[in-house]
Design a protein around this motif. Structure first.
Motif, PDB file in Angstrom:
ATOM      1  N   UNK A  60      14.983  33.197  28.126  1.00 21.95           N
ATOM      2  CA  UNK A  60      13.876  33.004  29.056  1.00 21.95           C
ATOM      3  C   UNK A  60      14.056  31.792  29.951  1.00 21.95           C
ATOM      4  N   UNK A  61      15.257  31.223  29.980  1.00 16.58           N
ATOM      5  CA  UNK A  61      15.565  30.057  30.802  1.00 16.58           C
ATOM      6  C   UNK A  61      15.236  30.341  32.263  1.00 16.58           C
ATOM      7  N   UNK A  62      14.829  29.327  32.990  1.00 15.61           N
ATOM      8  CA  UNK A  62      14.374  29.506  34.368  1.00 15.61           C
ATOM      9  C   UNK A  62      15.449  29.998  35.337  1.00 15.61           C
ATOM     10  N   UNK A  63      16.697  29.938  34.961  1.00 15.57           N
ATOM     11  CA  UNK A  63      17.761  30.425  35.844  1.00 15.57           C
ATOM     12  C   UNK A  63      18.090  31.898  35.593  1.00 15.57           C
ATOM     13  N   UNK A  64      17.347  32.544  34.688  1.00 14.84           N
ATOM     14  CA  UNK A  64      17.634  33.921  34.291  1.00 14.84           C
ATOM     15  C   UNK A  64      16.478  34.830  34.708  1.00 14.84           C
ATOM     16  N   UNK A  65      16.784  35.879  35.477  1.00 17.58           N
ATOM     17  CA  UNK A  65      15.742  36.836  35.863  1.00 17.58           C
ATOM     18  C   UNK A  65      15.413  37.741  34.668  1.00 17.58           C
ATOM     19  N   UNK A  66      14.332  38.495  34.771  1.00 14.19           N
ATOM     20  CA  UNK A  66      13.822  39.299  33.651  1.00 14.19           C
ATOM     21  C   UNK A  66      14.840  40.324  33.161  1.00 14.19           C
ATOM     22  N   UNK A  67      15.514  41.003  34.061  1.00 16.51           N
ATOM     23  CA  UNK A  67      16.498  42.012  33.656  1.00 16.51           C
ATOM     24  C   UNK A  67      17.672  41.366  32.921  1.00 16.51           C
ATOM     25  N   UNK A  68      18.145  40.242  33.441  1.00 15.97           N
ATOM     26  CA  UNK A  68      19.248  39.529  32.784  1.00 15.97           C
ATOM     27  C   UNK A  68      18.817  38.985  31.429  1.00 15.97           C
ATOM     28  N   UNK A  69      17.559  38.539  31.325  1.00 15.60           N
ATOM     29  CA  UNK A  69      17.049  38.040  30.051  1.00 15.60           C
ATOM     30  C   UNK A  69      17.067  39.134  28.991  1.00 15.60           C
ATOM     31  N   UNK A  70      16.687  40.358  29.375  1.00 11.74           N
ATOM     32  CA  UNK A  70      16.733  41.479  28.421  1.00 11.74           C
ATOM     33  C   UNK A  70      18.180  41.734  27.979  1.00 11.74           C
ATOM     34  N   UNK A  71      19.096  41.721  28.927  1.00 17.16           N
ATOM     35  CA  UNK A  71      20.506  41.933  28.595  1.00 17.16           C
ATOM     36  C   UNK A  71      21.025  40.820  27.684  1.00 17.16           C
ATOM     37  N   UNK A  72      20.654  39.583  27.980  1.00 16.28           N
ATOM     38  CA  UNK A  72      21.079  38.460  27.138  1.00 16.28           C
ATOM     39  C   UNK A  72      20.556  38.590  25.715  1.00 16.28           C
ATOM     40  N   UNK A  73      19.288  38.982  25.556  1.00 16.29           N
ATOM     41  CA  UNK A  73      18.728  39.171  24.209  1.00 16.29           C
ATOM     42  C   UNK A  73      19.557  40.179  23.420  1.00 16.29           C
ATOM     43  N   UNK A  74      19.948  41.262  24.080  1.00 16.18           N
ATOM     44  CA  UNK A  74      20.760  42.283  23.423  1.00 16.18           C
ATOM     45  C   UNK A  74      22.123  41.718  23.030  1.00 16.18           C
ATOM     46  N   UNK A  75      22.768  40.991  23.945  1.00 11.03           N
ATOM     47  CA  UNK A  75      24.089  40.422  23.655  1.00 11.03           C
ATOM     48  C   UNK A  75      24.011  39.367  22.556  1.00 11.03           C
ATOM     49  N   UNK A  76      23.000  38.515  22.624  1.00 10.45           N
ATOM     50  CA  UNK A  76      22.850  37.478  21.597  1.00 10.45           C
ATOM     51  C   UNK A  76      22.599  38.130  20.237  1.00 10.45           C
ATOM     52  N   UNK A  77      21.671  39.076  20.194  1.00 18.55           N
ATOM     53  CA  UNK A  77      21.336  39.760  18.936  1.00 18.55           C
ATOM     54  C   UNK A  77      22.533  40.482  18.342  1.00 18.55           C
ATOM     55  N   UNK A  78      23.414  40.974  19.215  1.00 17.17           N
ATOM     56  CA  UNK A  78      24.598  41.692  18.748  1.00 17.17           C
ATOM     57  C   UNK A  78      25.732  40.792  18.307  1.00 17.17           C
ATOM     58  N   UNK A  79      25.601  39.497  18.544  1.00 22.61           N
ATOM     59  CA  UNK A  79      26.650  38.562  18.115  1.00 22.61           C
ATOM     60  C   UNK A  79      27.962  38.741  18.841  1.00 22.61           C
ATOM     61  N   UNK A  80      27.893  39.133  20.112  1.00 21.08           N
ATOM     62  CA  UNK A  80      29.136  39.399  20.838  1.00 21.08           C
ATOM     63  C   UNK A  80      29.559  38.263  21.762  1.00 21.08           C
ATOM     64  N   UNK A  81      28.792  37.190  21.794  1.00 21.08           N
ATOM     65  CA  UNK A  81      29.137  36.083  22.674  1.00 21.08           C
ATOM     66  C   UNK A  81      29.968  35.053  21.918  1.00 21.08           C
ATOM     67  N   UNK A  82      31.131  34.752  22.434  1.00 19.89           N
ATOM     68  CA  UNK A  82      31.928  33.658  21.897  1.00 19.89           C
ATOM     69  C   UNK A  82      31.480  32.389  22.584  1.00 19.89           C
ATOM     70  N   UNK A  83      31.487  31.283  21.884  1.00 19.21           N
ATOM     71  CA  UNK A  83      30.920  30.089  22.482  1.00 19.21           C
ATOM     72  C   UNK A  83      31.932  28.984  22.724  1.00 19.21           C
ATOM     73  N   UNK A  84      32.680  28.564  21.723  1.00 19.07           N
ATOM     74  CA  UNK A  84      33.496  27.366  21.908  1.00 19.07           C
ATOM     75  C   UNK A  84      34.571  27.247  20.841  1.00 19.07           C
ATOM     76  N   UNK A  85      35.473  26.361  21.107  1.00 16.28           N
ATOM     77  CA  UNK A  85      36.459  25.940  20.124  1.00 16.28           C
ATOM     78  C   UNK A  85      36.264  24.453  19.878  1.00 16.28           C
ATOM     79  N   UNK A  86      36.115  24.072  18.631  1.00 16.60           N
ATOM     80  CA  UNK A  86      35.919  22.671  18.281  1.00 16.60           C
ATOM     81  C   UNK A  86      37.198  22.113  17.667  1.00 16.60           C
ATOM     82  N   UNK A  87      37.559  20.895  18.075  1.00 11.84           N
ATOM     83  CA  UNK A  87      38.736  20.226  17.524  1.00 11.84           C
ATOM     84  C   UNK A  87      38.359  19.471  16.255  1.00 11.84           C
ATOM     85  N   UNK A  88      39.284  19.433  15.328  1.00 13.24           N
ATOM     86  CA  UNK A  88      39.123  18.652  14.104  1.00 13.24           C
ATOM     87  C   UNK A  88      40.485  18.085  13.716  1.00 13.24           C
ATOM     88  N   UNK A  89      40.478  17.035  12.929  1.00 15.63           N
ATOM     89  CA  UNK A  89      41.746  16.530  12.405  1.00 15.63           C
ATOM     90  C   UNK A  89      41.941  16.951  10.953  1.00 15.63           C
TER      91      UNK A  89
END
Length: 152
Positions: A60-89
């Motif tokens: 629901x972020x202000x940069x996201x229109x209603x249609x994109x927000x619905x699509x994002x909810x589906x993608x987030x709920x489905x666990x299909x978004x990769x986010x980052x790689x974290x470095x460790x020693x």
């Protein structure tokens, strides 16, 4: 001229839950938590790396229109978004610490051409790599190992 990455987005259905994941399970710190214009601006970052933040954004972020927000909810709920790689020693040590804190790993630490890598998910299903880099160049002789799965 670009100097480097400053802020990256992590999409979430629940900012509080995601903030708790990063702070309590991974040891990150809250950098900003303000609300204006009806939108919460919440960022977290790794301690000791003040120049990089993760913005925890809801669909629901202000940069996201209603249609994109619905699509994002589906993608987030489905666990299909990769986010980052974290470095460790210490990939093996962090893997054990994070598992004890309840982090769900898809792959335990394994040798890869670039170093030791483990893969985990947050509570929204976003996936992350935890990587202990090799010194020097990639080493293709180390191989790729098994394919990431839901085995851990």
């Amino acid at each position: 001229m670009i100097k480097g990455l400053g802020i990256a987005a992590v999409w979430t259905l629940d900012q509080e839950r995601t903030m708790a994941f990063f702070t309590q399970k991974l040891g990150f710190e809250v950098r900003n938590d303000i609300t204006f214009g009806g939108v919460r601006r919440l960022t977290v970052g790794a301690k000791g790396q003040p120049e990089v933040e993760l913005a925890l954004l809801g669909p629901g972020h202000d940069s996201v229109d209603a249609e994109s927000a619905r699509a994002l909810r589906t993608l987030i709920s489905g666990g299909v978004l990769g986010a980052a790689g974290f470095r460790t020693d210490d990939c093996f040590g962090d893997y054990e610490t994070f598992r004890e804190r309840g982090v769900r790993f898809l792959q335990e630490p394994r040798e890869r051409p670039w170093g030791i890598e483990a893969i985990f998910r947050d509570e929204d299903g976003n996936w992350y790599a935890l990587t202990e880099r090799l010194s020097g160049d990639l080493d293709p002789a180390r191989g790729w190992g098994d394919v990431v799965g839901e085995s851990c």
